[in-house]
Structures are given as structure tokens and as C-alpha cells.
Design a protein around this motif. Structure first.
Motif, short mmCIF file in Angstrom:
data_model
loop_
_atom_site.label_atom_id
_atom_site.label_comp_id
_atom_site.label_asym_id
_atom_site.label_seq_id
_atom_site.Cartn_x
_atom_site.Cartn_y
_atom_site.Cartn_z
N THR A 184 16.70 0.42 91.33
CA THR A 184 15.58 0.54 92.11
C THR A 184 14.43 0.49 91.10
N TRP A 185 14.15 -0.01 89.89
CA TRP A 185 13.06 0.07 89.09
C TRP A 185 13.22 -0.91 87.99
N GLN A 186 12.03 -1.38 87.25
CA GLN A 186 11.83 -2.13 86.15
C GLN A 186 10.85 -1.49 85.20
N ALA A 187 11.11 -1.28 84.14
CA ALA A 187 9.96 -1.02 82.90
C ALA A 187 8.96 -1.94 82.68
N MET A 188 7.81 -1.70 82.76
CA MET A 188 6.84 -2.88 82.27
C MET A 188 6.37 -2.57 80.87
N ARG A 189 5.77 -3.73 80.59
CA ARG A 189 5.28 -3.58 79.13
C ARG A 189 6.14 -3.41 77.88
N ILE A 212 7.55 0.62 86.46
CA ILE A 212 7.12 1.88 85.98
C ILE A 212 6.36 1.44 84.62
N GLY A 213 5.09 1.98 84.48
CA GLY A 213 4.15 1.82 83.43
C GLY A 213 4.61 2.83 82.20
N ASP A 214 3.77 3.09 81.43
CA ASP A 214 3.80 3.99 80.35
C ASP A 214 4.27 5.28 80.85
N ILE A 215 5.30 5.86 79.95
CA ILE A 215 5.79 7.17 80.14
C ILE A 215 5.18 8.12 78.69
N SER A 216 5.94 7.85 77.82
CA SER A 216 5.76 8.26 76.26
C SER A 216 6.41 7.42 75.20
N GLN A 217 5.83 7.80 74.16
CA GLN A 217 6.49 7.24 72.80
C GLN A 217 7.88 7.93 72.53
N PRO A 218 8.59 7.25 71.52
CA PRO A 218 9.94 7.91 71.43
C PRO A 218 10.10 9.38 70.97
N ALA A 247 7.26 -3.35 94.17
CA ALA A 247 8.05 -4.12 93.45
C ALA A 247 9.07 -5.17 94.28
N LYS A 248 8.52 -6.33 94.29
CA LYS A 248 9.42 -7.23 95.23
C LYS A 248 10.46 -7.76 94.47
N SER A 249 10.82 -7.74 93.49
CA SER A 249 11.61 -8.21 92.44
C SER A 249 11.98 -7.30 91.38
N LEU A 250 13.24 -7.29 91.31
CA LEU A 250 13.57 -6.40 90.14
C LEU A 250 14.38 -7.39 89.09
N LYS A 251 14.03 -8.45 89.00
CA LYS A 251 14.63 -9.57 87.98
C LYS A 251 13.73 -10.18 87.09
N LEU A 252 12.65 -9.51 86.97
CA LEU A 252 11.61 -10.06 86.17
C LEU A 252 11.89 -10.13 84.76
N ARG A 262 11.52 -10.15 80.47
CA ARG A 262 10.60 -9.31 79.49
C ARG A 262 9.37 -9.93 79.40
N ASN A 263 9.23 -11.24 79.34
CA ASN A 263 7.84 -12.10 79.24
C ASN A 263 7.32 -11.82 80.48
N GLN A 264 7.77 -11.79 81.47
CA GLN A 264 7.14 -11.71 82.81
C GLN A 264 6.44 -10.17 83.06
N ARG A 265 7.24 -9.42 82.55
CA ARG A 265 6.67 -8.12 82.42
C ARG A 265 5.64 -7.93 81.46
N GLU A 266 5.37 -8.73 80.57
CA GLU A 266 4.24 -8.59 79.75
C GLU A 266 3.05 -9.10 80.19
N LYS A 267 3.18 -10.39 81.10
CA LYS A 267 2.06 -10.98 81.67
C LYS A 267 1.68 -10.61 83.36
N ILE A 268 2.43 -10.11 83.90
CA ILE A 268 2.13 -9.64 85.38
C ILE A 268 1.17 -8.61 85.27
N SER A 269 0.37 -8.40 86.27
CA SER A 269 -0.61 -7.29 86.59
C SER A 269 -0.40 -6.48 87.76
N SER A 270 -0.84 -5.23 87.82
CA SER A 270 -0.94 -4.64 88.85
C SER A 270 -1.65 -4.73 89.81
#
Length: 303
Positions: free
Chosen positions: A67-72, A106-112, A137-142, A144-152
């Protein structure tokens, strides 16, 4: 001491000793934490404050979940304390029940290893801050490239005084679910969203609204801040508490309108020469390793 044990000890102590010398202590902390690729091999632990700290034993949020995708993903900021990952799982499952939402982006959480970042946030340093996009979140099949370009999307009008047509009852339901989660300390939203939530809430139980805090810049995402996990010695809880800020109430009082009235009024030029300005507060981008809790050196050094 066996040869193997000696080799392991040496491999650990050499980087630690190099970080302990005065020159290393004065290096920019964001340059050191911002280039870490993996978490430290410790038990999960948040150290310091949300805006001055680090984190051990972080967990990486899977790029895609039920039920999620991590962005950027290129930022490598989808790491958090296990309690942050568990919260995302809970809230995204509730979001998926809303019409038009399959979950959350999901946008930024934290660094490693947490710590100050090379760009962006002042906080997000101890694995307990989570940015969640306002975009349904209408699609959970984005890809990696799409997740770099799509905006909120922004849910606020350009004049910053009201919510716009992008804001829906589903946003309100998700925000309420997040605020009612006992792990949550506070949630930052654009002020018009808080005002709208106060207007729309007709229930007698409005106490959850005290966790919804108005703050600039949160119109494309809302920012969830979790409480320090139990047993996280050295984790600093934010003060004042939301209870104190809301004087025990919901925060839906006359002071809320300040954000969309006086706060937006043009600044008047002073009639007289201003007094000597106060010393400039050190920016997070200027923090050195010496500015952070000492445990952060161990976290950086660990292999």
C-alpha cells in the motif's frame, strides 16, 4: 587474541580513531552522513534531536509495498527507525481504504545513518520524520524513473489563505488516522489545512487535532513526526509539547487565524535604525561532527 579477532578490531578502531581526531571533528557533518550508503550494524536507536542527531540500526523502507511506494529513490532517504517503517505500513493500509487511493506516496524519511543532509531538510536526522505526499496514490506500479519525475500536488491556494480544489475529505480522513496513531508526536501541515480540519470536525472528540500543527511550506506534503521510541536513551523529545502549544485543547482557536491574516501581511520598514542584530544561529548545513552527540561518531565509523 586471535588473528581474526585482531583484524576485526583493527578494522573497527582505525575509522573510529580517525573520526576522533580534532581535524575530523571539524569536518562538515552533512558531507559525512550524506554519503553513507548503508545503515550501521547496531540495534535501532535514535540519538539526539530531530534537527541535531543521528540514528543507529536504521531500516530501509522497501521501494514498493502492498500500500505504498517510496519516491525520489535517488536520494537514498527511505531509511527510518523500525517504528517509522511500521507506522508507514499502518497508515498506508488505512489510506488504501479511501476512495481513489491505493495507498501512500512516501517522500523523505532519513538517510541510512541519519544526520544532517546535503540539501533540503533541517530535521529528518534521527529516523522519526516522514514526509507523505498529498498526491493520491492511484498507481503503485510507478517505475524508478517515473518516481523521479512525478510531482506531488499543492492543496493550498496561491494566496496561502485557503485550501484549494485538490484538498478532499480523503486527505482529512488520512490526517485524522495519522494523528490518532499513538506513535505520532505531531504532524505539520499548511495552515489552511488545519483551519479546514477544525471547521469540518463536528465531533465532541477533537483532541487529536492538537497534533495537527500549522507550519509554512507543507502544502505538497504533510510531515509526520513520531515520538521517541521507548528505550531510546539519548533521543530528545520536542518541546513544547502539542498539549502545551494547544493549551490542552485542539488548537482550533482564534490564534489559528494569525497564519492566514497577520502572518501574511506585508512587513513594515522600521522607523528607526534597528538594534544590533542577534548572533546568527548556526545552520544545520554548517554543523560539524563536533556539534552532534558523541555517539554519532561511532555510528559513522561502524562497518
Amino acid at each position: 587474541m586471535t588473528v581474526v579477532r585482531k583484524a576485526i578490531l583493527t578494522a573497527f578502531l582505525i575509522p573510529l580513531l580517525s573520526l576522533a581526531n580534532p581535524a575530523s571533528a571539524q569536518q562538515k557533518a552533512n558531507a559525512m552522513f550524506g554519503t553513507a550508503k548503508t545503515a550501521s550494524p547496531h540495534k535501532p536507536h535514535s540519538i539526539g534531536s530531530y534537527a541535531k542527531g543521528c540514528a543507529a540500526g536504521m531500516v530501509q523502507l522497501p521501494e514498493t509495498g502492498p500500500t505504498w511506494q517510496a519516491m525520489r529513490l535517488s536520494r537514498n532517504r527511505n531509511w527510518g527507525h523500525p517504528e517509522a517503517i511500521e507506522f508507514i505500513e499502518r497508515l498506508s493500509a488505512q489510506a488504501a481504504k479511501q476512495p481513489g487511493w491505493k495507498g501512500l506516496y512516501i517522500g523523505d524519511i532519513s538517510q541510512p545513518r541519519g544526520g544532517p543532509m546535503l540539501s533540503g531538510h533541517q530535521s529528518h536526522q534521527i529516523g522519526l520524520d516522514i514526509d507523505i505526499w498529498m498526491l493520491p496514490a492511484k498507481s503503485l506500479k510507478l517505475s524508478r524513473n517515473q518516481r523521479e519525475k512525478i510531482s506531488s500536488i499543492s492543496v493550498r491556494t496561491k494566496d496561502q489563505r485557503r485550501v484549494n480544489g485538490n484538498y478532499t475529505p480523503q486527505h482529512a480522513a488520512i490526517l485524522e488516522a495519522a494523528a490518532r496513531d499513538p506513535a505520532v508526536d505531531r504532524i505539520f501541515v499548511t495552515p489552511p489545512v488545519k483551519i479546514q480540519l477544525c471547521k469540518a470536525s463536528s465531533r465532541s472528540d477533537k483532541k487529536w487535532l492538537q497534533k495537527i500543527r500549522p507550519y509554512w511550506g507543507h502544502d505538497f506534503h504533510f510531515h509526520v513526526r513520531l515520538k521517541c521510541p521507548k528505550g531510546s536513551k539519548g533521543c530528545v523529545t520536542q518541546k513544547p509539547s502539542v498539549k502545551d502549544l494547544s493549551k490542552g485543547g485542539s488548537g482550533c482557536d482564534d490564534t489559528l487565524n494569525w497564519w492566514v491574516t497577520e502572518a501574511l501581511a506585508p512587513t513594515k520598514k522600521p522607523d528607526s535604525k534597528p538594534a544590533k542584530p542577534a548572533p546568527k544561529k548556526k545552520n544545520v548545513r554548517d554543523f560539524t561532527l563536533a556539534d552532534l552527540p558523541k555517539q554519532c561518531r561511532w555510528i559513522l565509523a561502524a562497518n
